[in-house]
Design a protein around this motif. Structure first.
Motif, short mmCIF file in Angstrom:
data_model
loop_
_atom_site.label_atom_id
_atom_site.label_comp_id
_atom_site.label_asym_id
_atom_site.label_seq_id
_atom_site.Cartn_x
_atom_site.Cartn_y
_atom_site.Cartn_z
N ASN A 540 6.60 3.65 5.08
CA ASN A 540 7.36 2.40 4.91
C ASN A 540 8.64 2.44 5.74
OD1 ASN A 540 5.65 1.02 3.30
ND2 ASN A 540 6.66 1.48 1.36
N ASP A 572 16.33 5.57 5.37
CA ASP A 572 16.05 5.11 6.74
C ASP A 572 17.25 4.34 7.27
OD1 ASP A 572 15.77 2.18 6.32
OD2 ASP A 572 14.09 2.82 5.02
N THR A 591 4.03 -7.80 -0.30
CA THR A 591 4.11 -7.25 1.06
C THR A 591 4.68 -8.27 2.02
OG1 THR A 591 2.88 -6.24 2.86
CG2 THR A 591 1.70 -7.91 1.59
N THR A 592 5.39 -7.80 3.05
CA THR A 592 5.89 -8.68 4.11
C THR A 592 5.14 -8.40 5.40
OG1 THR A 592 7.57 -7.07 4.65
CG2 THR A 592 8.22 -8.85 3.15
N LYS A 593 4.14 -7.48 5.33
CA LYS A 593 3.44 -7.07 6.55
C LYS A 593 2.11 -7.81 6.65
CE LYS A 593 5.49 -2.63 5.64
NZ LYS A 593 5.26 -1.31 5.06
N MET A 597 -0.94 -4.36 2.06
CA MET A 597 -1.64 -4.71 0.83
C MET A 597 -0.66 -4.90 -0.32
SD MET A 597 -5.34 -3.02 0.62
CE MET A 597 -5.03 -2.60 -1.00
N LEU A 601 4.11 0.79 -2.97
CA LEU A 601 5.24 1.11 -3.85
C LEU A 601 4.79 1.08 -5.31
CD1 LEU A 601 8.18 -0.72 -2.08
CD2 LEU A 601 7.78 1.74 -2.29
P1 ADP Z 1 2.97 -2.55 2.07
O1 ADP Z 1 3.54 -1.36 2.78
O2 ADP Z 1 1.48 -2.54 2.14
O3 ADP Z 1 3.56 -3.78 2.48
P2 ADP Z 1 4.49 -1.54 -0.13
O4 ADP Z 1 4.34 -1.72 -1.58
O5 ADP Z 1 4.47 -0.13 0.31
O6 ADP Z 1 3.29 -2.34 0.56
O7 ADP Z 1 5.79 -2.22 0.37
C1 ADP Z 1 6.10 -3.51 -0.10
C2 ADP Z 1 7.12 -4.17 0.80
O8 ADP Z 1 8.38 -3.56 0.62
C3 ADP Z 1 6.87 -4.02 2.28
O9 ADP Z 1 6.00 -5.01 2.75
C4 ADP Z 1 8.25 -4.17 2.86
O10 ADP Z 1 8.56 -5.52 3.08
C5 ADP Z 1 9.13 -3.64 1.80
N1 ADP Z 1 9.61 -2.28 2.06
C6 ADP Z 1 9.09 -1.12 1.63
N2 ADP Z 1 9.80 -0.08 2.08
C7 ADP Z 1 10.79 -0.61 2.81
C8 ADP Z 1 11.88 -0.05 3.55
N3 ADP Z 1 12.09 1.26 3.59
N4 ADP Z 1 12.71 -0.88 4.19
C9 ADP Z 1 12.52 -2.21 4.14
N5 ADP Z 1 11.53 -2.82 3.48
C10 ADP Z 1 10.68 -2.02 2.81
#
Ligand code: ADP
Length: 654
Positions: A540, A572, A591-593, A597, A601
């Motif tokens: 992440n 980070d 998710t923002t990606k 999925m 987290l």
């Molecule tokens: P995914 O990685 O599949 O999107 P996650 O549950 O791991 O699912 O993450 C959820 C969302 O949290 C991510 O889409 C992102 O927008 C945000 N996120 C997670 N880790 C970070 C980070 N270190 N810095 C910024 N945004 C984060």
């Protein structure tokens, strides 16, 4: 052509030696000749000296005889003459006797008295001749005695004859220093008349002969050196010269042989060098040699091509190198330091190069110790392979794999959801209709109707069925029990970083592990699960730094002890998390990606909570986000095995 000239040149020292030997030999020969000449002329001079001495003595004796003749003529009485003769003989013993003969050859007087007549044939010859000799005449010497006669002037016409002993003359009148060096001999054609020698004469000794006629007819005087001239000196000198010349020639031959060997070895070396050079130039692997200070000693053509710089720009250069990627400078300098101080073991690592045209390439470097001819470790020889394409295809493959897995997971989840929906639909429908039937009965006031009871019983049965369906799915999802063991999280973190190193390099994030001294104690955890948490958080963070604006390139994994808990931060320098998203971050499917999925987290928190810990996040001071995992340290942790089962689907478990 080159060899021919070399061969001619190689003859020069030989010719010089021969010329030198000839010159020295000639000089020695000239000196030896001059020596011999000097010795010969000395011999002649000494012979002359002896001759003059003997002649002088004979002249003295002759004068005596002449005076006796003249005095006899002037009337000196015979007694006086004889007395004088006696005196002369006493002083000059080589004159054995003086005798007076009358004209008939009869002996008239003799000094010493009683000696037999001497003279032999000489007396007859002289008496018969009418010559009036003023000077004495010598007769033939017999047995070393030579007669000397003079005519009496007293009118008698007789003779005065003296017997001269030649051996006695040599004894008396050859100087001692001559006698020390030479044997002296008076001889006629066939016999030796007188001889004076201190010791026998060596065969072949040098001699000089001069005629002793007059005074003695047919005789000669010979002086002979006792020894041959010392040939040893010259012979030794010549021998030494020849030996030295031979030695010089042998030495020269040895030198030439060595030179020939050396030349052959050089030719072999040249051939070997040419072979190696063409081999190195034909290699597609870049080769770079450097010393301990990092100065480049050598690069091959493939390396120049790899970094797009000519060898002249590289050889002799000290770090930092123009081809180092900006992101890899610190890492490369650290490695350089470690290579300079660490053991001389081969090392392999990945790095990034920046070509002269600005493009960046991924390289695999294999550093092997550079050992010189004396066995000393002089530096490092690095083989460099461009792995950009390989990495790109690996990345593509990985992305494809991930997308496939994601699709697979979605399909599975979709299937699961539809199965769930389908399977639950039936009992839920039945429950709904039993509930509706029940409600109708109640509304009709038939609250004690057996029908109502049956409806509730069936409703409860359907609800149990629905529960069973859900438990079956739970059982399916809950594949394994976590294995709790005491774990050193620093070690696990290092492993997780190793797993993510490629991705970090790809997105230019620098992974830093920050563990205090002494390291925090162990935690009770399932290694695979906790590693999954770390990998998720690191991925992440890398993705956040790769997509949004970043305040740096460092990704720090920090371990700290907080009372009875161990705190693990993943900090980070990415864009941070917007406040509106912050609230639902741990909810499933957030998710923002585009490819995300939104389960990562959620699963992480489930795992951490399963291990009696917590997962939280906060802004990173200076930019970015810090995700913090807190876990109880092993000493304060409940006994292993008490952990509750963990379910991927339920993020809200205590
Ligand atoms: P995914 O990685 O599949 O999107 P996650 O549950 O791991 O699912 O993450 C959820 C969302 O949290 C991510 O889409 C992102 O927008 C945000 N996120 C997670 N880790 C970070 C980070 N270190 N810095 C910024 N945004 C984060």
């Amino acid at each position: 052509m080159r060899f021919r000239r070399w061969d001619i040149l190689s003859l020069v020292p030989l010719a010089t030696i021969v010329a030198l030997v000839a010159l020295v030999g000639t000089l020695v020969w000239i000196l030896a000749r001059a020596d011999a000449e000097r010795a010969r002329s000395k011999l002649a001079t000494d012979a002359l000296w002896v001759e003059q001495t003997l002649r002088f003595q004979l002249a003295v004796d002759e004068d005596m005889l002449v005076r006796l003749a003249l005095d006899g003529a002037s009337g000196t009485p015979m007694e006086t003459l004889q007395a004088r003769a006696r005196l002369h003989i006493a002083a000059n013993p080589e004159m054995l006797s003086i005798q007076w003969f009358d004209r008939d050859g009869r002996l008239a007087a003799s000094v010493p008295r009683g000696v037999g007549p001497a003279g032999g044939g000489l007396i007859d010859t002289l008496l018969r001749s009418s010559a009036t000799t003023a000077r004495p005449v010598y007769g033939t010497a017999v047995a070393g005695i030579a007669p000397m006669a003079v005519r009496r002037s007293d009118g008698d016409g007789g003779l005065i004859v003296a017997a001269m002993s030649l051996p006695m003359m040599l004894d008396r009148h050859v100087p001692w220093w001559i006698a020390e060096q030479y044997a002296v001999r008076i001889s006629d054609a066939s016999t030796t008349l007188a001889d004076r020698a201190r010791r026998p004469v060596a065969q072949g000794a040098p001699f000089h002969t001069i005629s002793f006629d007059p005074p003695l007819a047919g005789t000669s005087l010979t002086i002979t050196a006792y020894d041959r001239p010392a040939a040893f000196g010259n012979a030794a000198l010549f021998g030494a010269i020849i030996a030295l010349a031979a030695f010089a020639v042998v030495a020269l031959l040895i030198v030439q042989r060595n030179a020939l060997h050396r030349r052959r070895a050089e030719e072999r070396l040249r051939a070997e060098m040419a072979f190696r050079r063409s081999m190195e130039e034909s290699l597609t692997v870049g080769l770079r040699a450097k010393d301990h200070s990092g100065r480049i000693l050598y690069v091959n053509a493939a390396f120049c091509k790899l970094v797009g710089l000519p060898a002249s720009d590289l050889v002799g250069r000290l770090p930092p190198m123009p081809y180092w990627s900006q992101d890899a400078v610190k890492e490369t300098l650290d490695r350089q330091k470690q290579l300079a101080t660490g053991p001389a073991l081969p090392q392999s690592f990945e790095s990034r190069f920046r070509r002269s045209d600005g493009t960046e390439i991924d390289v695999q470097v294999y550093e092997a110790p550079l050992i010189d001819a004396s066995g000393r470790h002089r530096g490092w020889m690095g083989s460099v392979i461009d792995i950009t394409d390989a990495k790109r295809s690996a990345r593509t493959a990985r992305a494809q794999e991930e997308s496939l897995a994601r699709t697979g997971r979605l399909v599975t989840m979709g299937e699961m959801a539809s199965t769930l929906a389908h399977e639950l639909n039936q009992p839920l429908g039945a429950i709904a209709s039993y509930a509706a039937g029940g409600l109708n009965l109640i509304e009709a006031g038939q609250t004690d109707s057996p029908l109502l009871r049956t409806a509730f019983e069936k409703l409860a049965l359907q609800a149990r069925r629905a529960g069973l369906i859900i438990r079956r799915i739970q059982d399916f999802v809950k594949k394994r029990e976590p294995q709790l063991v005491p774990l050193d999280l620093a070690e696990v973190a290092a492993d997780a970083m190793g797993l993510m190193a490629g991705e970090a390099r790809e997105f230019r994030a620098r992974l830093v592990l920050d563990v205090p001294e002494p390291a925090p104690g162990p935690v009770l955890a399932d290694r695979i699960l906790i590693e999954q948490v770390m990998v998720n958080l690191i991925r992440n963070a890398i993705e956040a730094m790769a997509t949004g604006p970043r305040s740096g390139d460092q990704l720090t994994i920090r371990l700290r002890t907080e009372g009875a808990m161990l705190r693990l931060d993943v900090a980070d320098q990415g864009p941070g998390i917007p406040a509106d998203l912050s609230e639902q971050l741990y909810d499933p499917f957030t998710t923002t990606k585009s490819h995300g999925m939104g389960m990562g987290l959620n699963i992480c928190r489930s795992i951490v909570e399963l291990l009696h810990g917590s997962l939280s996040h906060a802004p990173n001071p200076g930019g970015g986000t810090v995700f913090t995992v807190r876990l109880p340290l092993a000493a304060t942790d409940p006994a292993p095995g008490t952990a509750r089962p963990y379910a991927l689907s339920d993020g809200k478990q205590p």
